[in-house]
Design a protein around this motif. Structure first.
Motif, PDB file in Angstrom:
ATOM      1  N   ASN A 107      14.157  -6.417   0.280  1.00 36.51           N
ATOM      2  CA  ASN A 107      13.631  -7.160   1.416  1.00 36.51           C
ATOM      3  C   ASN A 107      13.934  -6.380   2.701  1.00 36.51           C
ATOM      4  O   ASN A 107      14.745  -6.796   3.518  1.00 36.51           O
ATOM      5  CB  ASN A 107      14.239  -8.562   1.472  1.00 36.51           C
ATOM      6  N   GLU A 108      13.306  -5.234   2.825  1.00 36.10           N
ATOM      7  CA  GLU A 108      13.476  -4.398   4.005  1.00 36.10           C
ATOM      8  C   GLU A 108      12.097  -4.053   4.545  1.00 36.10           C
ATOM      9  O   GLU A 108      11.278  -3.473   3.819  1.00 36.10           O
ATOM     10  CB  GLU A 108      14.231  -3.117   3.649  1.00 36.10           C
ATOM     11  N   PRO A 109      11.823  -4.395   5.805  1.00 32.07           N
ATOM     12  CA  PRO A 109      10.499  -4.117   6.372  1.00 32.07           C
ATOM     13  C   PRO A 109      10.068  -2.656   6.237  1.00 32.07           C
ATOM     14  O   PRO A 109       8.893  -2.382   5.989  1.00 32.07           O
ATOM     15  CB  PRO A 109      10.638  -4.520   7.836  1.00 32.07           C
ATOM     16  N   SER A 110      11.001  -1.712   6.348  1.00 27.94           N
ATOM     17  CA  SER A 110      10.607  -0.301   6.231  1.00 27.94           C
ATOM     18  C   SER A 110      10.153   0.025   4.808  1.00 27.94           C
ATOM     19  O   SER A 110       9.198   0.783   4.613  1.00 27.94           O
ATOM     20  CB  SER A 110      11.749   0.623   6.650  1.00 27.94           C
ATOM     21  N   VAL A 111      10.814  -0.555   3.807  1.00 25.53           N
ATOM     22  CA  VAL A 111      10.418  -0.342   2.414  1.00 25.53           C
ATOM     23  C   VAL A 111       9.036  -0.950   2.184  1.00 25.53           C
ATOM     24  O   VAL A 111       8.162  -0.320   1.568  1.00 25.53           O
ATOM     25  CB  VAL A 111      11.455  -0.959   1.449  1.00 25.53           C
ATOM     26  N   MET A 112       8.832  -2.149   2.675  1.00 26.22           N
ATOM     27  CA  MET A 112       7.543  -2.808   2.529  1.00 26.22           C
ATOM     28  C   MET A 112       6.449  -1.998   3.212  1.00 26.22           C
ATOM     29  O   MET A 112       5.355  -1.808   2.675  1.00 26.22           O
ATOM     30  CB  MET A 112       7.615  -4.217   3.105  1.00 26.22           C
ATOM     31  N   GLY A 113       6.750  -1.510   4.402  1.00 21.93           N
ATOM     32  CA  GLY A 113       5.791  -0.705   5.151  1.00 21.93           C
ATOM     33  C   GLY A 113       5.442   0.586   4.431  1.00 21.93           C
ATOM     34  O   GLY A 113       4.282   1.014   4.428  1.00 21.93           O
ATOM     35  N   HIS A 114       6.447   1.214   3.817  1.00 22.45           N
ATOM     36  CA  HIS A 114       6.182   2.430   3.050  1.00 22.45           C
ATOM     37  C   HIS A 114       5.237   2.139   1.891  1.00 22.45           C
ATOM     38  O   HIS A 114       4.328   2.929   1.615  1.00 22.45           O
ATOM     39  CB  HIS A 114       7.479   3.045   2.517  1.00 22.45           C
ATOM     40  N   ALA A 115       5.423   1.037   1.213  1.00 20.36           N
ATOM     41  CA  ALA A 115       4.557   0.691   0.087  1.00 20.36           C
ATOM     42  C   ALA A 115       3.108   0.531   0.543  1.00 20.36           C
ATOM     43  O   ALA A 115       2.180   1.023  -0.112  1.00 20.36           O
ATOM     44  CB  ALA A 115       5.048  -0.581  -0.600  1.00 20.36           C
ATOM     45  N   VAL A 116       2.904  -0.133   1.675  1.00 20.29           N
ATOM     46  CA  VAL A 116       1.556  -0.301   2.227  1.00 20.29           C
ATOM     47  C   VAL A 116       0.973   1.066   2.582  1.00 20.29           C
ATOM     48  O   VAL A 116      -0.180   1.376   2.268  1.00 20.29           O
ATOM     49  CB  VAL A 116       1.576  -1.241   3.455  1.00 20.29           C
ATOM     50  N   SER A 117       1.784   1.891   3.216  1.00 21.67           N
ATOM     51  CA  SER A 117       1.350   3.231   3.595  1.00 21.67           C
ATOM     52  C   SER A 117       1.022   4.078   2.366  1.00 21.67           C
ATOM     53  O   SER A 117       0.010   4.789   2.341  1.00 21.67           O
ATOM     54  CB  SER A 117       2.447   3.890   4.426  1.00 21.67           C
ATOM     55  N   TYR A 118       1.873   4.012   1.338  1.00 18.30           N
ATOM     56  CA  TYR A 118       1.612   4.761   0.102  1.00 18.30           C
ATOM     57  C   TYR A 118       0.264   4.361  -0.500  1.00 18.30           C
ATOM     58  O   TYR A 118      -0.525   5.215  -0.907  1.00 18.30           O
ATOM     59  CB  TYR A 118       2.692   4.517  -0.947  1.00 18.30           C
ATOM     60  N   ALA A 119       0.015   3.053  -0.578  1.00 19.27           N
ATOM     61  CA  ALA A 119      -1.238   2.576  -1.167  1.00 19.27           C
ATOM     62  C   ALA A 119      -2.438   3.089  -0.375  1.00 19.27           C
ATOM     63  O   ALA A 119      -3.403   3.596  -0.952  1.00 19.27           O
ATOM     64  CB  ALA A 119      -1.242   1.047  -1.228  1.00 19.27           C
TER      65      ALA A 119
END
Length: 153
Positions: free
Chosen positions: A43-55
């Motif tokens: 539950n870390e916004p940067s991790v979530m953001g990376h996943a969106v960016s990766y996709a």
């Protein structure tokens, strides 16, 4: 040992798998690969953001080559907040991404959701377009066994 960028050894060997414009699975070496699964378990916004960016970046990378890429983002454990309508810090980017990438799937672990609901004593609403899978980690392994590349966000 995994590379620092989050790719599993199998994911590196498989490359990012593609479907050709005609829909047939593309051969990579002597096997067929069908997609990329991205796991969010924090539950870390940067991790979530990376996943969106990766996709988004993977989809663009393969579109530039004239190929479609199936992508599934799986939220498990504390990472389920990414797909919680009441908590996600990325509601707008997630909605935009789903609209622009028809081959993108969002999956939330039903077991993690049930645990969080019992702990918080609330019903957790999902963002539009998110699906429940019985076990997030089970979904990741199922897709890997089918030849999908794996990214840990």
């Amino acid at each position: 040992m995994l590379p620092a960028n989050g790719w599993s050894r199998r994911g590196l060997l498989a490359g990012a798998s593609i479907l050709t414009a005609g829909g047939a699975a593309a051969a990579r070496g002597d096997r067929l690969v069908d997609g990329v699964v991205i796991l969010i378990d924090r539950n870390e916004p940067s991790v979530m953001g990376h996943a969106v960016s990766y996709a988004a970046n993977l989809a663009k990378h393969f579109a530039d080559k004239g190929a479609r890429l199936l992508i599934e983002v799986v939220a498990n454990g504390k990472g389920i907040d990414v797909f919680r309508a009441d908590r996600t810090p990325l509601a707008e980017p997630l909605a935009t991404l789903r609209q622009t990438l028809p081959d993108l799937t969002y999956s939330m672990c039903a077991s993690s959701k049930a645990i969080a609901e019992a702990k918080e004593q609330v019903t957790i609403p999902l963002i539009s377009g998110a699906n429940l899978v019985p076990f997030g980690i089970g979904r990741v392994v199922d897709l890997q066994l089918k030849g999908w590349a794996y990214i840990h966000a």
